[in-house]
Motif scaffolding. Structure first.
Motif, PDB file in Angstrom:
ATOM      1  N   UNK A  15       0.861  -1.168   0.000  1.00 53.17           N
ATOM      2  CA  UNK A  15       0.000   0.000   0.000  1.00 53.17           C
ATOM      3  C   UNK A  15       0.900   1.221   0.000  1.00 53.17           C
ATOM      4  N   UNK A  16       0.799   2.030  -1.040  1.00 52.67           N
ATOM      5  CA  UNK A  16       1.578   3.258  -1.145  1.00 52.67           C
ATOM      6  C   UNK A  16       0.626   4.433  -1.005  1.00 52.67           C
ATOM      7  N   UNK A  17       0.948   5.378  -0.110  1.00 52.14           N
ATOM      8  CA  UNK A  17       0.088   6.526   0.129  1.00 52.14           C
ATOM      9  C   UNK A  17       0.851   7.796  -0.184  1.00 52.14           C
ATOM     10  N   UNK A  18       0.281   8.619  -1.061  1.00 49.78           N
ATOM     11  CA  UNK A  18       0.870   9.913  -1.404  1.00 49.78           C
ATOM     12  C   UNK A  18       0.066  11.031  -0.764  1.00 49.78           C
ATOM     13  N   UNK A  19       0.721  12.137  -0.461  1.00 49.83           N
ATOM     14  CA  UNK A  19       0.057  13.266   0.184  1.00 49.83           C
ATOM     15  C   UNK A  19      -0.832  14.046  -0.779  1.00 49.83           C
ATOM     16  N   UNK A  20      -0.435  14.128  -2.031  1.00 52.48           N
ATOM     17  CA  UNK A  20      -1.206  14.922  -2.988  1.00 52.48           C
ATOM     18  C   UNK A  20      -1.207  14.273  -4.363  1.00 52.48           C
ATOM     19  N   UNK A  21      -1.771  14.987  -5.325  1.00 51.29           N
ATOM     20  CA  UNK A  21      -1.918  14.450  -6.676  1.00 51.29           C
ATOM     21  C   UNK A  21      -0.572  14.194  -7.354  1.00 51.29           C
ATOM     22  N   UNK A  24       0.967  10.972  -5.973  1.00 54.92           N
ATOM     23  CA  UNK A  24       0.231   9.804  -6.450  1.00 54.92           C
ATOM     24  C   UNK A  24       0.610   9.517  -7.900  1.00 54.92           C
ATOM     25  N   UNK A  25       0.762  10.555  -8.709  1.00 59.64           N
ATOM     26  CA  UNK A  25       1.182  10.368 -10.101  1.00 59.64           C
ATOM     27  C   UNK A  25       2.592   9.780 -10.160  1.00 59.64           C
ATOM     28  N   UNK A  26       3.488  10.242  -9.292  1.00 59.49           N
ATOM     29  CA  UNK A  26       4.854   9.712  -9.245  1.00 59.49           C
ATOM     30  C   UNK A  26       4.860   8.247  -8.820  1.00 59.49           C
ATOM     31  N   UNK A  27       4.055   7.908  -7.819  1.00 62.92           N
ATOM     32  CA  UNK A  27       3.971   6.510  -7.371  1.00 62.92           C
ATOM     33  C   UNK A  27       3.409   5.624  -8.481  1.00 62.92           C
ATOM     34  N   UNK A  28       2.464   6.140  -9.253  1.00 63.28           N
ATOM     35  CA  UNK A  28       1.931   5.398 -10.393  1.00 63.28           C
ATOM     36  C   UNK A  28       2.997   5.140 -11.440  1.00 63.28           C
ATOM     37  N   UNK A  29       3.860   6.120 -11.671  1.00 61.86           N
ATOM     38  CA  UNK A  29       4.970   5.949 -12.603  1.00 61.86           C
ATOM     39  C   UNK A  29       5.932   4.877 -12.111  1.00 61.86           C
ATOM     40  N   UNK A  30       6.275   4.920 -10.834  1.00 63.90           N
ATOM     41  CA  UNK A  30       7.172   3.908 -10.265  1.00 63.90           C
ATOM     42  C   UNK A  30       6.554   2.515 -10.373  1.00 63.90           C
ATOM     43  N   UNK A  43       0.130  -3.816  -5.978  1.00 65.40           N
ATOM     44  CA  UNK A  43       0.390  -2.482  -5.441  1.00 65.40           C
ATOM     45  C   UNK A  43      -0.896  -1.668  -5.500  1.00 65.40           C
ATOM     46  N   UNK A  44      -1.268  -1.065  -4.363  1.00 66.12           N
ATOM     47  CA  UNK A  44      -2.425  -0.186  -4.280  1.00 66.12           C
ATOM     48  C   UNK A  44      -1.924   1.205  -3.940  1.00 66.12           C
ATOM     49  N   UNK A  45      -2.367   2.203  -4.687  1.00 72.53           N
ATOM     50  CA  UNK A  45      -1.951   3.586  -4.465  1.00 72.53           C
ATOM     51  C   UNK A  45      -3.154   4.380  -3.977  1.00 72.53           C
ATOM     52  N   UNK A  46      -2.983   5.072  -2.863  1.00 72.19           N
ATOM     53  CA  UNK A  46      -4.048   5.892  -2.275  1.00 72.19           C
ATOM     54  C   UNK A  46      -3.580   7.333  -2.153  1.00 72.19           C
ATOM     55  N   UNK A  47      -4.521   8.271  -2.195  1.00 69.56           N
ATOM     56  CA  UNK A  47      -4.235   9.686  -2.021  1.00 69.56           C
ATOM     57  C   UNK A  47      -4.748  10.113  -0.654  1.00 69.56           C
TER      58      UNK A  47
END
Length: 58
Positions: A15-21, A24-30, A43-47
């Motif tokens: 579970x990867x959590x980003x603080x802002x948009x 989240x876009x960077x985590x999606x790229x990774x 992998x699940x990405x949350x904002x």
């Protein structure tokens, strides 16, 4: 009647959590660069929308 045995192993889940948009876009790229289909990793990405980490009061 017995259940049939599962034919696949459970995936490792991250579970990867980003603080802002932007994060989240960077985590999606990774995720797109390093996690391939069939690798056994989910992998699940949350904002968090700027709320930060949650802490428990003791």
């Amino acid at each position: 009647m017995k259940k049939a045995a599962s034919k696949h192993a459970a995936a490792l889940t991250l579970l990867l959590v980003g603080e802002g948009d932007a994060e989240v876009a960077f985590l999606g790229l990774l995720k797109a660069l390093y996690v391939h289909r069939g690798s056994g990793v989910a992998v699940t990405i949350k904002n968090a929308h700027g709320k930060g980490a949650k802490t428990s009061s003791t």
